[in-house]
Design a protein around this motif. Sequence first.
Motif, short mmCIF file in Angstrom:
data_model
loop_
_atom_site.label_atom_id
_atom_site.label_comp_id
_atom_site.label_asym_id
_atom_site.label_seq_id
_atom_site.Cartn_x
_atom_site.Cartn_y
_atom_site.Cartn_z
N VAL A 206 0.84 -1.26 -0.09
CA VAL A 206 0.43 0.16 0.03
C VAL A 206 1.03 0.80 -0.48
O VAL A 206 0.56 2.27 -0.77
CB VAL A 206 -0.83 -0.12 1.41
CG1 VAL A 206 -1.61 1.52 1.46
CG2 VAL A 206 -2.01 -1.10 1.08
N SER A 217 -6.13 8.05 -1.85
CA SER A 217 -6.48 6.99 -2.28
C SER A 217 -6.42 7.76 -3.89
O SER A 217 -6.15 8.67 -4.36
CB SER A 217 -7.54 7.07 -1.93
OG SER A 217 -7.86 6.53 -0.94
N VAL A 225 -5.75 2.03 -5.30
CA VAL A 225 -5.51 1.98 -3.69
C VAL A 225 -6.47 3.02 -2.67
O VAL A 225 -6.42 3.88 -3.07
CB VAL A 225 -4.27 2.93 -3.66
CG1 VAL A 225 -3.60 2.51 -1.75
CG2 VAL A 225 -3.39 2.10 -4.34
N THR A 227 -7.40 4.15 0.76
CA THR A 227 -7.01 4.02 2.47
C THR A 227 -8.24 5.25 3.42
O THR A 227 -7.95 4.89 4.63
CB THR A 227 -5.85 4.79 2.49
OG1 THR A 227 -5.64 6.41 2.08
CG2 THR A 227 -4.27 4.28 1.43
N PRO A 247 -6.25 -0.06 5.07
CA PRO A 247 -6.05 0.20 3.42
C PRO A 247 -5.72 -0.87 2.45
O PRO A 247 -5.13 -1.99 3.35
CB PRO A 247 -4.74 0.97 4.03
CG PRO A 247 -4.79 1.53 5.36
CD PRO A 247 -5.26 0.46 6.38
N TYR A 248 -5.94 -0.69 1.84
CA TYR A 248 -5.96 -1.86 0.86
C TYR A 248 -5.61 -1.57 -0.93
O TYR A 248 -6.03 -0.62 -1.24
CB TYR A 248 -6.98 -3.35 0.75
CG TYR A 248 -7.94 -2.80 -0.22
CD1 TYR A 248 -8.38 -2.81 -1.11
CD2 TYR A 248 -9.03 -1.75 1.62
CE1 TYR A 248 -9.33 -2.37 -2.00
CE2 TYR A 248 -10.27 -1.33 0.63
CZ TYR A 248 -10.47 -1.77 -0.84
OH TYR A 248 -11.90 -1.29 -1.25
N CYS A 249 -4.42 -2.21 -1.82
CA CYS A 249 -4.81 -1.87 -3.09
C CYS A 249 -5.55 -3.33 -3.72
O CYS A 249 -5.64 -4.17 -2.76
CB CYS A 249 -2.75 -2.63 -3.56
SG CYS A 249 -1.80 -1.59 -2.66
#
Length: 283
Positions: A206, A217, A225, A227, A247-249
């Motif tokens: 991330v 983001s 992405v 967040t 958070p993640y991709c």
Amino acid sequence: MDGVMSSTKSISSTGEKLRRSPPNTYFPQVTFLSEEILILVQRQGNALELCQITWEDPPVLNTLCVLVLPALQRGISCVMVECQGDQIVAPQDILARSRRLPFVSDPNATVLCFTLGFRQVFGGYDYLRSVSFWVRRSSLREYAVRGGNQNYPWDSWGPSTTRWTDWEHGLAPCRPGGSRSALFPLLIEVGTGNPIVIRDFHPERVRRALSRSKGPSWSDGRLKVVTESSMIEKGDEFLDDIISSLPYCEATSEKRYGYHEVLIDDERIRGDDEGTLDVHLMI
């Protein structure tokens, strides 16, 4: 049961009981964070209970802390809980795995995915609502290490360490592989299929993705992405809307597939199409 190690198996082989609890105190799902720390899901308390096996004679199960889940409406109770994630890998096995796989997941970044099911009856019809949330094992271990048998309200631990999704949005999470989790559609588009969606909760990935953007983001179509916080509606089950911000991709495949389920590990994505199993290498 998720990731039961040999030391725990020795208890079951001797018939030792770690704890006696009234019926329906916990859901039957048991998830291990380590060889000695496990997660129980309380039925009545609507919470995750982190416990530790203490090697006394006989062994006992001590509560380390309780992480309360979002409050439910009066008269509503969860009817099903499922937790999915990688099994615990013994430290001596990590090096062996890293030699034969293109890459190996960081044990500190692996995630668990909990799914909660609620059933209600409207006009004579059963209605089942499922919601899921991801949480890093390392986040749960941090609370376990604190110990003290403390109760942590949802607002004090949950929004910042979890990410929730509602199956009513059309995507259901698959069993995570390391820090990644695939989502598959509940309805498959006949003739065209659906893209594969992969979410990666690894904090370093991330961070690297965000370094290429100017905001908290970003999205360029198939890659994004996230967040910022997201929300799932409370519906008839929860007391309040659920806010979460882990958070993640996310990557969405360009090609579309007619898979009914997607499995993922450190090396491959496996798609199940009514008995046919296609394998794709992770890139």
